[in-house]
Design a protein around this motif. Structure first.
Motif, PDB file in Angstrom:
ATOM      1  N   CYS A  82       2.174  -6.222  -4.564  1.00  0.00           N
ATOM      2  CA  CYS A  82       0.754  -6.168  -4.873  1.00  0.00           C
ATOM      3  C   CYS A  82       0.592  -5.633  -6.289  1.00  0.00           C
ATOM      4  O   CYS A  82       1.567  -5.291  -6.944  1.00  0.00           O
ATOM      5  N   PRO A 100      -3.322  -8.033  -3.420  1.00  0.00           N
ATOM      6  CA  PRO A 100      -2.019  -8.682  -3.249  1.00  0.00           C
ATOM      7  C   PRO A 100      -1.669  -9.539  -4.464  1.00  0.00           C
ATOM      8  O   PRO A 100      -2.556 -10.065  -5.136  1.00  0.00           O
ATOM      9  N   MET A 131       0.329  -2.970   1.447  1.00  0.00           N
ATOM     10  CA  MET A 131      -0.430  -2.969   0.204  1.00  0.00           C
ATOM     11  C   MET A 131      -1.179  -1.650  -0.018  1.00  0.00           C
ATOM     12  O   MET A 131      -1.101  -1.063  -1.099  1.00  0.00           O
TER      13      MET A 131
END
Length: 191
Positions: free
Chosen positions: A16, A72, A110
């Protein structure tokens, strides 16, 4: 201004990006903090759970708040925000908080990656010594995240948070630099 950084686990299983918010992110941040599904979990002082656009802009520009947006790899719009607020440089303390818009794209770990990265920034170049956080006692997902990051449980503030007309407690945590996990890294540059 700091450039966008790519974040991933040491195994490379998740990727990410993390960057400072810009003018384009202010509308997203204001919309997130106006959304009752998101803002019900927060308290921005004196029971305020929303942040007007001008206050959000001030937070982004103020030295009292260290904010980063994240998303992301391969997706430009931010999917969330991580922050260390109420920075007190004389004592080296701050307060961590995070939000993620579940309607936006995500990747594995993430939020954990972005959270760990901003906390490293706060400790290493930022000079913080202790960062606190809290989660509403029924918010199991946030409590798990804080524990995965390395935050340690320090207590409970009972019956102090109001959501949808009901009262809840807050679980209190703190984090020292040595409590952060080592399994994540970042690199400068784009995703």
């Amino acid at each position: 201004m700091q450039t966008e950084r790519s974040l991933q686990t040491t195994e490379g299983t998740s990727s990410c990006w993390l960057r400072e918010p810009d003018g384009n992110d202010v509308n997203d941040i204001v919309a997130w903090l106006a959304d009752q599904g998101i803002n019900q979990w927060f308290d921005f002082g004196q029971g305020r759970q929303t942040v007007p656009a001008l206050a959000a802009q001030f937070m982004i520009q103020s030295g009292r708040h260290h904010l980063r947006v994240f998303g992301p790899a391969g997706h430009t719009p931010a999917s969330g925000l991580v922050a260390v607020s109420d920075l007190t440089h004389a004592f080296g303390t701050g307060s961590f908080w995070v939000l993620r818009d579940r309607r936006r794209p995500a990747c594995r770990d993430m939020t954990l990656l972005a959270s760990t990265a901003i906390l490293r920034e706060a400790f290493e170049p930022g000079g913080m010594h202790c960062i606190t956080a809290w989660a509403v006692d029924c918010n199991v997902r946030s409590r798990r995240l804080l524990e995965r990051i390395g935050f340690r449980l320090i207590g409970m503030q009972r019956d102090c948070h109001v959501m949808q007309g009901s009262r809840f407690g807050r679980v209190l945590y703190d984090l020292l630099p040595g409590d952060l996990p080592n399994g994540f890294h970042s690199t400068a540059g784009g995703p």
